[in-house]
Design a protein around this motif. Structure first.
Motif, PDB file in Angstrom:
ATOM      1  N   UNK A   1     -98.319 -85.946  58.581  1.00  0.00           N
ATOM      2  CA  UNK A   1     -99.337 -86.587  57.200  1.00  0.00           C
ATOM      3  C   UNK A   1     -99.680 -87.787  58.267  1.00  0.00           C
ATOM      4  N   UNK A   2    -100.929 -88.814  57.739  1.00  0.00           N
ATOM      5  CA  UNK A   2    -101.778 -88.966  58.365  1.00  0.00           C
ATOM      6  C   UNK A   2    -102.363 -90.539  58.110  1.00  0.00           C
ATOM      7  N   UNK A   3    -102.859 -91.457  59.028  1.00  0.00           N
ATOM      8  CA  UNK A   3    -103.836 -92.210  58.009  1.00  0.00           C
ATOM      9  C   UNK A   3    -105.410 -91.809  58.226  1.00  0.00           C
ATOM     10  N   UNK A   4    -105.731 -91.863  56.675  1.00  0.00           N
ATOM     11  CA  UNK A   4    -106.949 -91.963  56.945  1.00  0.00           C
ATOM     12  C   UNK A   4    -107.650 -92.424  56.857  1.00  0.00           C
ATOM     13  N   UNK A   5    -109.278 -92.965  57.249  1.00  0.00           N
ATOM     14  CA  UNK A   5    -110.394 -93.922  56.861  1.00  0.00           C
ATOM     15  C   UNK A   5    -111.461 -92.747  56.571  1.00  0.00           C
ATOM     16  N   UNK A   6    -112.653 -93.637  55.835  1.00  0.00           N
ATOM     17  CA  UNK A   6    -113.783 -93.129  54.983  1.00  0.00           C
ATOM     18  C   UNK A   6    -114.859 -92.550  57.016  1.00  0.00           C
ATOM     19  N   UNK A   7    -114.989 -91.500  56.624  1.00  0.00           N
ATOM     20  CA  UNK A   7    -116.071 -90.591  57.678  1.00  0.00           C
ATOM     21  C   UNK A   7    -115.316 -89.927  58.513  1.00  0.00           C
TER      22      UNK A   7
END
Length: 447
Positions: free
Chosen positions: A401-407
């Motif tokens: 699982x992961x933290x995800x952000x723009x770009x």
């Protein structure tokens, strides 16, 4: 009608069309640009050239003109000379995009920070990681996988800026694009959402909140929104109306680039679905959660301090800065800055189920909770974390699982492999092979 007259009418109609469709977006364009330039320059020391040719090299945004005022520490941006927007830097808070009504002379509070010096090496202290080789790691394969995540000289395809691989608490690979380093502060964009949600895990661990109870929002007490729980908000299936579209004037762009109080935007939305029946990704929900956190404290100072004392500074993420809106709420959806190593510490906290060098920051069950799929999300989303439970990345374990952000900003946590991978860059899944990168790293571990 002559050809010249027809052409003239056609040009006029085109100009009118562009004016109607584009002019209202200029507030968003210049607002994005001013905020991005000010944060990149005053928080991380990036030059205007690097920001304009990198961070701001986005359709429409790259058309903005930006002026940095070094003396008074602000940035003015405009689009074609129109819709000028101002972003100010304040020490201890970072950058805030402001409007003409904002009083820049008004005193403001800043979080109290505590930096504890230790003689421990990374990740539990301030010293450099111990130089050690792990026999189960094939470093030749690992370095090939990491190197392949970066562009060759002269290319702008993968656009990775940083890649950090931590195995069994040890940094086994660390690489940066030219011009970036272990000291560079990176904007996590929506990775900040995972940090915001964590505070509810901390408060629940402290016995101060119950996420299964109705959200403590007085404005909802007498309508159907009173049934919405904190759990629903954390899983993004509250049923509240929300449009998350960055290509137009939508709820999210109005919130980030126009609103004074970002916590209010989602709060004021009506119910579109019954809670727990319709997953809908919403940055507004996260900023509402930030506003709900603020209401848990008697003073604004306590709210500001809590974000750092209970988590950020407690686990040594001393480079981190969460930026506020005009109303003083932390923009928990989007505006967290830190070095790659400090972002990695957050991933390690979850890898170790909330235990940080012997201290339990949140219950072990919280790590399991955030990695549990939200109903109707097809196994892609949990409690403000993205998941691989649905097999989006076929060559990666489903417990990832992961933290995800723009770009394409990512903190990847793979409990079954005792692994954390941090990546910063300017490309999403469509342009960067995350599955291949993770597969390469995993194949370098002899198990």
């Amino acid at each position: 009608m002559s050809n010249e007259k027809f052409l003239g009418i056609a040009i006029l109609l085109f100009i009118i069309y562009i004016g109607i469709t584009t002019y209202p977006k200029l507030d968003i364009v210049s607002g994005f640009s001013a905020k991005s330039v000010a944060s990149g320059h005053f928080i991380d020391g990036r030059s205007l050239e690097i920001i304009e040719n990198g961070d701001n090299y986005i359709d429409n945004v790259r058309l903005a003109t930006n002026e940095i005022n070094e003396q008074d520490i602000f940035v003015i941006s405009s689009a074609f000379g129109l819709k000028k927007r101002k972003a100010i830097y304040r020490e201890g808070l970072g950058v805030t995009l402001i409007n003409d009504d904002f009083d820049e002379t008004k005193p403001y509070l800043i979080p109290k920070r505590t930096k504890i010096e230790t003689n421990l090496s990374f990740p539990y202290g301030n010293l450099e990681p111990k130089d050690s080789l792990l026999p189960e790691v094939n470093y030749e394969k690992l370095n090939l996988a990491v190197g392949d995540a970066f562009d060759k000289k002269g290319e702008k395809i993968k656009r990775t800026r940083a890649l950090l691989v931590i195995y069994k608490d040890k940094i086994i690979a660390e690489k940066y694009e030219e011009g970036f380093s272990k000291n560079t502060k990176f904007l996590g964009w929506s990775m900040t959402k995972s940090i915001t949600a964590t505070y509810f895990g901390i408060l629940q661990h402290q016995g101060k909140i119950d996420i299964n109870k109705p959200a403590p929002v007085n404005e909802w007490a007498n309508d159907e929104r009173s049934k919405i729980t904190l759990h629903n908000l954390i899983q993004m299936n509250s049923g509240l109306e929300w449009e998350e579209d960055y290509g137009t004037i939508s709820d999210v762009t109005k919130m980030l680039f126009i609103a004074e109080d970002m916590a209010k935007i989602q709060l004021e939305k009506p119910v579109a679905f019954q809670p727990n029946t319709h997953w809908n990704y919403s940055s507004g929900t996260t900023n509402l959660l930030s506003g709900i956190l603020r209401r848990q404290f008697a003073t604004h100072q306590e709210y500001l301090d809590f974000w750092y004392s209970s988590l950020i500074d407690k686990i040594g993420m001393h480079s981190m800065l969460i930026e506020p809106d005009m109303a003083g709420n932390f923009v928990g959806s989007s505006y967290g800055w830190a070095t790659a190593r400090d972002w990695a510490k957050f991933g390690l906290l979850y890898l170790h189920q909330g235990n940080w060098n012997g201290e339990q920051i949140f219950d072990k069950s919280w790590a399991k909770y955030v990695a549990t799929p939200t109903p109707t999300s097809n196994g892609e989303y949990g409690g403000h974390f993205w998941l691989n439970a649905g097999g989006k990345y076929p060559d990666v374990p489903k417990d990832m699982y992961f933290c995800g952000g723009f770009q394409g900003q990512k903190i990847i946590i793979i409990p079954s492999q005792d692994l954390v991978i941090v990546r910063f860059g300017l490309t999403e899944d469509e342009d960067f092979d995350f599955n291949g990168m993770m597969r390469g790293v995993l194949e370098s571990l002899r198990k």
